[in-house]
Design an enzyme around this catalytic site. Structure first.
Site, PDB file in Angstrom:
ATOM      1  N   SER A 163       0.874  -1.184   0.000  1.00 22.92           N
ATOM      2  CA  SER A 163       0.000   0.000   0.000  1.00 22.92           C
ATOM      3  C   SER A 163       0.902   1.222   0.000  1.00 22.92           C
ATOM      4  O   SER A 163       2.071   1.141   0.424  1.00 22.92           O
ATOM      5  CB  SER A 163      -0.867  -0.028   1.268  1.00 22.92           C
ATOM      6  OG  SER A 163      -1.441   1.239   1.490  1.00 22.92           O
ATOM      7  N   TYR A 176      -2.159  -1.046  10.156  1.00 21.04           N
ATOM      8  CA  TYR A 176      -2.230  -1.355   8.721  1.00 21.04           C
ATOM      9  C   TYR A 176      -0.960  -0.869   8.015  1.00 21.04           C
ATOM     10  O   TYR A 176      -0.316  -1.629   7.284  1.00 21.04           O
ATOM     11  CB  TYR A 176      -3.466  -0.696   8.107  1.00 21.04           C
ATOM     12  CG  TYR A 176      -3.630  -0.923   6.621  1.00 21.04           C
ATOM     13  CD1 TYR A 176      -4.209  -2.086   6.129  1.00 21.04           C
ATOM     14  CD2 TYR A 176      -3.203   0.036   5.696  1.00 21.04           C
ATOM     15  CE1 TYR A 176      -4.359  -2.288   4.754  1.00 21.04           C
ATOM     16  CE2 TYR A 176      -3.348  -0.159   4.339  1.00 21.04           C
ATOM     17  CZ  TYR A 176      -3.929  -1.321   3.866  1.00 21.04           C
ATOM     18  OH  TYR A 176      -4.076  -1.521   2.508  1.00 21.04           O
TER      19      TYR A 176
HETATM   20  P1  NAP Z   1     -11.396  -6.208   0.665  1.00 24.06           P
HETATM   21  O1  NAP Z   1     -12.388  -5.791  -0.353  1.00 24.06           O
HETATM   22  O2  NAP Z   1     -11.648  -5.911   2.086  1.00 24.06           O
HETATM   23  O3  NAP Z   1     -11.090  -7.764   0.472  1.00 24.06           O
HETATM   24  C1  NAP Z   1     -10.184  -8.398   1.345  1.00 24.06           C
HETATM   25  C2  NAP Z   1     -10.246  -9.888   1.146  1.00 24.06           C
HETATM   26  O4  NAP Z   1      -9.396 -10.489   2.128  1.00 24.06           O
HETATM   27  C3  NAP Z   1     -11.638 -10.462   1.338  1.00 24.06           C
HETATM   28  O5  NAP Z   1     -11.847 -11.477   0.381  1.00 24.06           O
HETATM   29  C4  NAP Z   1     -11.585 -11.034   2.743  1.00 24.06           C
HETATM   30  O6  NAP Z   1     -12.436 -12.130   2.956  1.00 24.06           O
HETATM   31  C5  NAP Z   1     -10.130 -11.494   2.801  1.00 24.06           C
HETATM   32  N1  NAP Z   1      -9.716 -11.649   4.194  1.00 24.06           N
HETATM   33  C6  NAP Z   1      -9.758 -10.718   5.170  1.00 24.06           C
HETATM   34  N2  NAP Z   1      -9.397 -11.262   6.334  1.00 24.06           N
HETATM   35  C7  NAP Z   1      -9.116 -12.570   6.088  1.00 24.06           C
HETATM   36  C8  NAP Z   1      -8.732 -13.656   6.899  1.00 24.06           C
HETATM   37  N3  NAP Z   1      -8.574 -13.522   8.222  1.00 24.06           N
HETATM   38  N4  NAP Z   1      -8.526 -14.858   6.325  1.00 24.06           N
HETATM   39  C9  NAP Z   1      -8.722 -15.032   5.009  1.00 24.06           C
HETATM   40  N5  NAP Z   1      -9.121 -14.042   4.175  1.00 24.06           N
HETATM   41  C10 NAP Z   1      -9.331 -12.815   4.723  1.00 24.06           C
HETATM   42  O7  NAP Z   1      -9.965  -5.538   0.348  1.00 24.06           O
HETATM   43  P2  NAP Z   1      -9.324  -5.056  -1.040  1.00 24.06           P
HETATM   44  O8  NAP Z   1      -9.521  -3.603  -1.121  1.00 24.06           O
HETATM   45  O9  NAP Z   1      -9.716  -5.953  -2.140  1.00 24.06           O
HETATM   46  O10 NAP Z   1      -7.773  -5.263  -0.679  1.00 24.06           O
HETATM   47  C11 NAP Z   1      -7.000  -6.334  -1.150  1.00 24.06           C
HETATM   48  C12 NAP Z   1      -5.560  -6.035  -0.824  1.00 24.06           C
HETATM   49  O11 NAP Z   1      -5.163  -4.822  -1.470  1.00 24.06           O
HETATM   50  C13 NAP Z   1      -5.297  -5.846   0.668  1.00 24.06           C
HETATM   51  O12 NAP Z   1      -4.059  -6.429   1.018  1.00 24.06           O
HETATM   52  C14 NAP Z   1      -5.218  -4.325   0.806  1.00 24.06           C
HETATM   53  O13 NAP Z   1      -4.428  -3.952   1.908  1.00 24.06           O
HETATM   54  C15 NAP Z   1      -4.602  -3.943  -0.512  1.00 24.06           C
HETATM   55  N6  NAP Z   1      -4.854  -2.557  -0.939  1.00 24.06           N
HETATM   56  C16 NAP Z   1      -6.123  -2.160  -1.263  1.00 24.06           C
HETATM   57  C17 NAP Z   1      -6.324  -0.852  -1.680  1.00 24.06           C
HETATM   58  C18 NAP Z   1      -7.697  -0.344  -2.065  1.00 24.06           C
HETATM   59  O14 NAP Z   1      -7.856   0.870  -2.352  1.00 24.06           O
HETATM   60  N7  NAP Z   1      -8.714  -1.177  -2.119  1.00 24.06           N
HETATM   61  C19 NAP Z   1      -5.245   0.049  -1.768  1.00 24.06           C
HETATM   62  C20 NAP Z   1      -3.979  -0.405  -1.426  1.00 24.06           C
HETATM   63  C21 NAP Z   1      -3.790  -1.714  -1.016  1.00 24.06           C
HETATM   64  P3  NAP Z   1     -13.971 -11.882   3.416  1.00 24.06           P
HETATM   65  O15 NAP Z   1     -14.607 -11.123   2.273  1.00 24.06           O
HETATM   66  O16 NAP Z   1     -14.501 -13.244   3.573  1.00 24.06           O
HETATM   67  O17 NAP Z   1     -13.907 -11.088   4.660  1.00 24.06           O
END
Ligand code: NAP
Length: 261
Positions: A163, A176
């Site tokens: 991130s 985070y």
């Molecule tokens: P998200 O929509 O919250 O999805 C996160 C995923 O991780 C979900 O499928 C969730 O499962 C799973 N997860 C969470 N806790 C878990 C656990 N204990 N065991 C197994 N699976 C788990 O997040 P996202 O935005 O797609 O983010 C994906 C990655 O990109 C993350 O590492 C985040 O830090 C990074 N990121 C995102 C952004 C952004 O703007 N979105 C920016 C920078 C970095 P459930 O749905 O079942 O809870």
């Protein structure tokens, strides 16, 4: 649909070939929602057999069904809560992968949680430990468990999701941000350890602002329509999983400033 991922793709001098990931075996964590679900469907659309690991079985099954409808690949669902990861907790998963596929070619560490957005001095210790468990400790343990499978590949790719707050600290992002700095460090150490053997490459990827549930939780007042979708970010994910990145290791990538090579 994923073969025409974005308008940007059309501008590429070298678009990704349809069979880019043909027959590759790729494990995606957090594959039930958000960026992970899109990445899993995207990899499958380019020919990969994806292993869908995540917390909520019904979400994983929904992604599985979509992949079966969209592709002729062989996905697998692995419900697993990384918050409960214990030492050796994925040995059975490795055994299944070796038995079913013979090797592992890619590992996308995508699962993560946001935790609280408060000043460090007020950060709750239980929340801190949970963020560190899911975003860091489980990532280390899963990587260690999968390395014997990755070494059976001729060219394996490990991608850690970072991130912008894991590269430059920012107020109130607490555990985070610290967890993403840890991921960057873990990737550097692992890249250095694996570089000489030349089989496993290790890089970090910052997807940047993306329209997902996590982003909405982090920025509740933001208009989601102002954001790019996960589909728009897949170029870099494909590059890091595909043959074009063989030999590229120990590097930090960002969707925002990445140019197709
Ligand atoms: P998200 O929509 O919250 O999805 C996160 C995923 O991780 C979900 O499928 C969730 O499962 C799973 N997860 C969470 N806790 C878990 C656990 N204990 N065991 C197994 N699976 C788990 O997040 P996202 O935005 O797609 O983010 C994906 C990655 O990109 C993350 O590492 C985040 O830090 C990074 N990121 C995102 C952004 C952004 O703007 N979105 C920016 C920078 C970095 P459930 O749905 O079942 O809870």
């Amino acid at each position: 649909m994923y073969k025409q991922l974005s308008e940007a793709r059309k501008k590429w001098a070298q678009p990704m070939p349809d069979g880019l990931l043909e027959g590759q075996i790729i494990l995606v964590t957090g594959a039930g929602a958000g960026i992970g679900a899109t990445a899993a469907r995207c990899f499958a659309s380019f020919g990969a057999n994806v292993i869908l690991l995540g917390r909520t079985q019904s979400k994983l099954e929904s992604v599985y069904d979509q992949i079966k409808q969209e592709t002729a690949t062989d996905p697998v669902v692995v419900p697993y809560d990384l918050a409960n990861y214990l030492d050796g907790g994925c040995n059975e998963l490795l055994d299944m992968i070796i038995e079913h596929y013979g090797r592992l070619d890619g590992l996308l560490h995508n699962a993560g949680i946001l935790g609280d957005k408060v000043p460090l001095e007020h950060y709750n210790l239980d929340t801190w430990n949970k963020v560190m468990q899911i975003n860091v400790s489980a990532v280390h343990a899963l990587t260690s468990a999968m390395l014997p499978g990755l070494r059976k590949s001729t060219a394996a790719s490990v991608v850690f999701t970072s991130s912008s707050v894991g590269r430059h600290g920012r107020a109130y992002w607490g555990a985070y941000a610290v967890s993403k700095f840890a991921i960057e460090g873990m990737a550097q150490v692992l890249a250095d350890e694996t570089e000489q053997a030349g089989i496993v490459r290790v890089n970090t990827l910052n997807p940047g602002a993306t329209k997902t549930a996590m982003r909405a939780a982090a920025y509740p007042n933001e208009d989601p329509e102002s954001l790019q979708c996960a589909e728009d970010k897949m170029d870099l994910y494909l590059y890091l999983m595909g043959k074009q990145s063989i030999g590229v290791t120990g590097r930090q990538f960002s969707s925002a400033n990445w140019e197709p090579i």
